[in-house]
Design an enzyme around this catalytic site. Structure first.
Site, PDB file in Angstrom:
ATOM      1  N   HIS A   1      55.483   3.710  27.402  1.00  0.00           N
ATOM      2  CA  HIS A   1      54.211   2.989  27.530  1.00  0.00           C
ATOM      3  C   HIS A   1      53.456   3.459  28.773  1.00  0.00           C
ATOM      4  O   HIS A   1      52.251   3.768  28.699  1.00  0.00           O
ATOM      5  CB  HIS A   1      54.493   1.488  27.615  1.00  0.00           C
ATOM      6  N   GLU A   2      54.132   3.541  29.907  1.00  0.00           N
ATOM      7  CA  GLU A   2      53.466   3.953  31.143  1.00  0.00           C
ATOM      8  C   GLU A   2      52.995   5.398  31.075  1.00  0.00           C
ATOM      9  O   GLU A   2      51.898   5.740  31.544  1.00  0.00           O
ATOM     10  CB  GLU A   2      54.396   3.753  32.341  1.00  0.00           C
TER      11      GLU A   2
ATOM     12  N   HIS B   1      49.704   5.872  29.302  1.00  0.00           N
ATOM     13  CA  HIS B   1      48.518   5.679  30.142  1.00  0.00           C
ATOM     14  C   HIS B   1      48.094   6.998  30.779  1.00  0.00           C
ATOM     15  O   HIS B   1      46.899   7.309  30.878  1.00  0.00           O
ATOM     16  CB  HIS B   1      48.805   4.660  31.242  1.00  0.00           C
TER      17      HIS B   1
ATOM     18  N   GLU C   1      46.080  -1.466  27.289  1.00  0.00           N
ATOM     19  CA  GLU C   1      47.469  -1.908  27.160  1.00  0.00           C
ATOM     20  C   GLU C   1      47.907  -1.890  25.700  1.00  0.00           C
ATOM     21  O   GLU C   1      49.020  -1.459  25.377  1.00  0.00           O
ATOM     22  CB  GLU C   1      47.635  -3.308  27.755  1.00  0.00           C
TER      23      GLU C   1
END
Length: 305
Positions: free
Chosen positions: A142-143, A146, A220
């Site tokens: 997930h990070e 980004h 997100e």
């Protein structure tokens, strides 16, 4: 910028462009207010603004790590953490970011840096203690999404105007309250100029606040989706979300307050039990919405869609 196997998101790209365009207009109006109402200070304000933006853009990774008491760790210091990052890089064809650990019990993670070459992915010791390797992989994917989507750099730039306008509003009000108006009571023009500048700053802060919050919530969801599709394990990410949200509610309020300034960059916001934030002002979508999206992705993957 290297291409990756992360799923692209045209909705995120269009939102980032619109946000930057609107913030650019707000910035022009903001600077223009100085030239109209405070021409003697306009040049100084513009120089300070540019220097502040450059510092935030080029040193955001260092400033964020410093503020969170994080430090970059080598593969020898954190072999398991580096191993998870290496697996994600192999799956995504993404350049390996620097890996950092922040010594705090607040379970969370964040990514920072202006591009993939300067990116840093940081996890807290609290997160490492609470998640199993599969859940940790989902959070780190997930990070890194980004970073691949470039929204980390956009959020860094987008937050600049709000920070600057907020500082000017605060200092302007303090100057007036602590005698600025009183000392110049005979000069009504000076008082009106100060009020106009403070009002323009407050308006710029409000607009940038709402724009960055809206972008933050969407990015997100986009990162959740990209991570779930990359790893093929949306249930692991859902488990990590549920576990981290529940554990954060048990963290002492004092510890959470020290982390809340970075909520827009965290995997999940550092909010205590019973705290309710309006959807308009929240940095993240609700847990229910994130879990619903992951559940839908799980169903699609099971059907081979």
């Amino acid at each position: 910028m290297a291409r990756t196997r992360y799923a692209s998101d045209r909705g995120l790209t269009s939102r980032m462009l619109v946000t930057m365009f609107l913030l650019g207009l707000v910035y022009v109006v903001f600077v223009g207010a100085f030239f109209v109402f405070a021409p003697n200070w306009a040049g100084v304000a513009l120089v300070v603004a540019v220097l502040f933006l450059l510092a935030q853009y080029f040193f955001s990774d260092r400033m964020t790590l410093f503020a969170m008491h994080g430090r970059v760790v080598s593969p020898q210091e954190a072999p398991e953490l580096h191993g998870v990052i290496d697996r994600i890089c192999a799956m995504s064809d993404a350049p390996k970011p620097r890996v950092a650990i922040a010594d705090t019990d607040v379970p969370n993670a964040f990514a920072t840096g202006r591009n993939q070459k300067k990116a840093v992915v940081c996890v807290t010791t609290g997160l490492l203690r609470r998640l199993d390797p599969v859940e940790l992989e989902g959070v780190l994917a997930h990070e890194m999404a980004h970073v691949a989507h470039k929204d980390v750099a956009v959020m860094t730039i987008a937050s600049f105007l709000g920070i600057l306008a907020g500082l000017i509003t605060r200092f302007g009000l303090q100057w007036g309250l602590w005698g600025g108006f009183g000392r110049r009571s005979n000069d009504q023009n000076t008082g009106l100029i100060l009020l106009a500048v403070v009002a323009a700053s407050a308006l710029a802060y409000a607009v940038s606040f709402l724009l960055t919050r809206a972008l933050s919530r969407y990015r997100e969801l986009s990162a959740d989706r990209a991570a779930a599709l990359l790893t093929g394990r949306p249930s692991a990410l859902a488990s990590a979300l549920t576990k981290v949200t529940g554990e954060i509610a048990r963290i002492p309020t004092g510890d959470l307050r020290s982390s809340q300034a970075f909520n827009a960059f965290f995997f999940t916001p550092a909010l205590g039990r019973g705290v309710s934030v309006s959807a308009l002002f929240s940095t993240h979508p609700s847990l229910d919405r994130r879990l619903a999206q992951l559940s839908k992705i799980s169903e699609q993957l099971s059907r081979g869609v």
